[in-house]
Motif scaffolding. Structure first.
Motif, PDB file in Angstrom:
ATOM      1  N   ARG A   1       0.901  -1.209   0.156  1.00 48.55           N
ATOM      2  CA  ARG A   1       0.150   0.024   0.058  1.00 48.55           C
ATOM      3  C   ARG A   1       0.881   1.093   0.084  1.00 48.55           C
ATOM      4  O   ARG A   1       2.136   1.343  -0.044  1.00 48.55           O
ATOM      5  N   PHE A   2       0.266   2.485   0.059  1.00 45.53           N
ATOM      6  CA  PHE A   2       1.027   3.566  -0.111  1.00 45.53           C
ATOM      7  C   PHE A   2       0.966   4.278   1.447  1.00 45.53           C
ATOM      8  O   PHE A   2      -0.386   4.532   1.672  1.00 45.53           O
ATOM      9  N   THR A   3       1.850   4.666   1.982  1.00 44.43           N
ATOM     10  CA  THR A   3       1.701   5.141   3.255  1.00 44.43           C
ATOM     11  C   THR A   3       2.806   6.460   3.329  1.00 44.43           C
ATOM     12  O   THR A   3       3.407   6.659   2.692  1.00 44.43           O
ATOM     13  N   ALA A   4       2.349   7.512   4.252  1.00 45.09           N
ATOM     14  CA  ALA A   4       3.249   8.359   4.522  1.00 45.09           C
ATOM     15  C   ALA A   4       4.706   7.944   4.884  1.00 45.09           C
ATOM     16  O   ALA A   4       4.692   6.758   5.694  1.00 45.09           O
ATOM     17  N   GLY A   5       5.916   8.319   4.279  1.00 43.43           N
ATOM     18  CA  GLY A   5       7.107   7.948   4.571  1.00 43.43           C
ATOM     19  C   GLY A   5       7.321   6.741   3.669  1.00 43.43           C
ATOM     20  O   GLY A   5       8.105   5.773   4.207  1.00 43.43           O
TER      21      GLY A   5
END
Lengths: 358, 300
Positions: free
Chosen positions: A272-276
């Protein structure tokens, strides 16, 4: 006031002939790291021994190292591709983030697709998105000589700002405190090579990309022109090589590879895409490309070295209370001294008058 | 509300201006300083620790400036004497600075990221009698820190020094056409080393302004890309002191607006944070288009 003449930036890399010139930055980095460690009252030797054990001591540790090396293989390749042509992109980081986000946003809606097709489609999208991030800097550099360092640097911040905005505005997974997209569908996750280790098919994709790069630079006309424009720009212009095309290809190619890297990182590791999302992979890639002198085998070796540092640093901070920031110290120092000349310091002599290259 | 926005705009601008002016000086000497971020970080940490250790904000500023001058000179020596590429060296230095600071905070001081030094003296505020009660002017001029007044002096002083002194002329000559400067007997490397030292010194002062400002603490992420915003500012101002400072004011305003919005609607703060960088891309594009139209197209 004064107009600033943009002098053409040149990389002066010591030749590969002496092994010392490649080892020197690594040695200096280990020394600097040792000083930092010693200042805070730890024993550098035992810490380096622990890091080496955590990186390569056992099949599971090697697996973790290779998993950490996978994104770096791509970003190192992307940097090498552009720097080989004398193009100073620092925008791989932005392409990486954009490619990773696009893959996660679409991949989370891909339940029930044929895995191979779904993965291929997502990676094509990631590559394209990474390329798009590089379009404006590439066009500005090729047609108007706008300094690519500044534009690509700015686009990193623009890309990451837009990414976190769009995650919060459109793709935010419900019930998540920090900004993260939904997980990608099981069907499109890259299969692991030796479960439960994280190393996945992405490593093979990366190695294939490096092989293509090796073949392309050696065996195609454009590949030759790329290398020549980088190593002898005035000769390239005088001989009528397609310098403008080379500039476009170098910047767009680096962006595309960066985007692919982000896609593989989403599908293979993070899911998934997360902050950082990117731990500075784009910047580490620059250090890798310089250390490897753009050589394919060197890129693989350097990516594994930096991957080892990352994976060992992550576990070492759990076992021996070693702050992971020491890894940044080592990586940054390698980067600084990869471009420095280890001759006798020129303390008093004036710099030799360079041939005007503007 | 307006006064609060003005106050935080100025506070953020005052941290940007020294770094951007330092970067502009370095740029005029012929070197793009990517490492402003790292120098600011070092200045912020040293300023906070020194202020707490000595009990004086002035000592904090002086030691921060000293540390910044040292790091600025050191990085520049790698560029000039070891012929390292300025971009790579700067990027690498930023990574090293962040790493060293983060490591020392954890391993040496036993804190994870945020340091609240005991006895830290914040920058004092200077009230201007008579102006303090005037609505907008009061927020503008009264109750500002010494660094605000330093910036007000720094910008015209730099413009004058660059334009009217031998030092300024030699510096600009080195940046404009190094071979010509060398042929006239200028020691171009030494001139660049001096400019690098000044860039580091001023950036560190900018960083210390942040850690000794309103909150009075140090966090390893407190620079948060402002070194790169300073870089954007001197590119935006084409390295001329006054336009560079005005760019800092504009970007400081964006920054203040962004921080304000963060507490309300988080998403648009992210969009706002991209504005300084967009502004630079736009102005670089506009300049390039204008030059293209003039037909001054050169070979790649």
């Amino acid at each position: 006031m004064t107009t600033i003449v943009e002098s053409r930036r040149r990389l002066r890399l010591p030749s590969l002939g002496s092994a010392g010139s490649v080892l020197a930055p690594v040695v200096v980095a280990l020394l600097v790291g040792a000083v930092v460690v010693a200042v805070t009252g730890n024993d550098p030797v035992s810490i380096y021994r622990t890091l080496a054990r955590e990186a390569f001591g056992g099949a599971d540790r090697v697996n973790a190292t290779l998993a950490a090396a996978t994104p770096l293989l791509f970003t190192g390749l992307a940097a090498a591709f552009a720097y080989r042509a004398g193009i100073f992109t620092v925008g791989v980081e932005g392409s990486f983030v954009a490619g990773g986000l696009a893959t996660a946003a679409i991949g989370s809606h891909m339940d029930g697709v044929v895995p191979a097709l779904g993965i291929a489609a997502l990676l094509v999208v990631a590559t394209f998105v990474g390329l798009v991030v590089a379009v404006l800097p590439a066009v500005l550099r090729a047609y108007a000589r706008v300094d690519e360092v500044v534009t690509t640097l700015m686009f990193n911040f623009i890309a990451s700002g837009l990414a976190s905005w769009s995650v919060q505005a459109f793709f935010q997974e419900r019930g998540q405190a920090n900004s993260a997209t939904a997980m990608v569908a099981d069907a499109v996750r890259l299969p692991e090579l030796a479960p439960p280790g994280q190393t996945n098919v992405g490593l093979l994709v990366a190695l294939a990309a490096v092989a293509v790069y090796w073949w392309w630079t050696r065996s195609t006309t454009l590949g030759f022109e790329l290398t020549t424009v980088g190593s002898a720009p005035r000769f390239a212009v005088a001989q009528g090589l397609r310098t403008r095309l080379v500039v476009l290809v170098a910047l767009l190619g680096a962006g595309a590879i960066g985007g692919l890297a982000g896609g593989v990182h989403t599908l293979g590791i993070v899911h998934r895409f997360t902050a950082g999302f990117s731990a500075g992979f784009g910047f580490t890639g620059i250090a890798i490309a310089l250390l490897a002198r753009f050589n394919p085998v060197g890129i693989v070796a350097a990516a594994i070295l930096f991957g080892a540092l990352n994976s060992a640093g992550t576990t070492a901070q759990l076992f021996i209370d070693l702050p992971i920031q020491i890894i940044d110290v080592l990586q940054g120092t390698v980067m600084v001294f990869a471009v420095a000349q280890f001759a006798l310091p020129r303390l008093r002599k004036r710099q030799a008058v360079p041939v005007a290259t503007t | 509300m307006i006064d609060a926005l003005i106050a935080s705009t100025i506070a953020l601008t005052v941290a940007l201006v020294p770094a951007a002016i330092g970067g502009a000086i370095h740029r005029l000497s012929g070197i793009v300083n990517i490492g402003l971020e790292g120098h600011m970080l070092i200045g912020a940490l040293v300023g906070a620790v020194a202020s707490a250790w000595s009990g004086s904000w002035l000592v904090g500023l002086v030691l921060a400036a000293t540390a910044g001058a040292a790091s600025g000179l050191l990085v520049n020596l790698v560029i000039t004497r070891m012929r390292g590429n300025e971009i790579i060296v700067g990027l690498g230095f930023n990574i090293v600075a962040l790493g060293v600071v983060g490591y020392i905070l954890r391993a040496g001081m036993g804190v994870s990221g945020t340091l609240r030094p005991e006895g830290l003296r914040r920058l004092p505020t200077i009230d201007v009698p008579g102006v303090a009660d005037v609505p907008v002017l009061g927020a503008l001029l009264s109750g500002q820190s010494p660094m605000f007044w330093f910036c007000l002096v720094l910008v015209p002083a730099t413009a004058w020094l660059l334009g009217n002194t031998p030092w300024g002329l030699q510096l600009r000559a080195t940046g404009a056409l190094e071979p010509a400067a060398v042929s006239l007997g200028l020691r171009s490397l030494a001139i660049r080393d001096g400019a690098g030292l000044v860039a580091g010194l001023l950036s560190a002062l900018g960083g210390a302004t942040l850690s000794l400002g309103n909150v009075g603490l140090f966090n390893e992420n407190m620079i948060a890309g402002r070194g790169y915003v300073a870089l954007a500012a001197f590119y935006f101002g084409r390295s001329w002191p006054l336009p560079t400072a005005l760019a800092c004011l504009l970007f400081g305003f964006f920054d203040a607006l962004q921080i304000r919005l963060q507490t309300g609607v988080g998403a648009s703060a992210d969009l706002l944070s991209t504005l300084p960088y967009l502004a630079v891309v736009v102005i670089l594009t506009a300049t390039a288009l204008r030059e293209l139209r003039r037909g001054s197209r050169r070979m790649v």
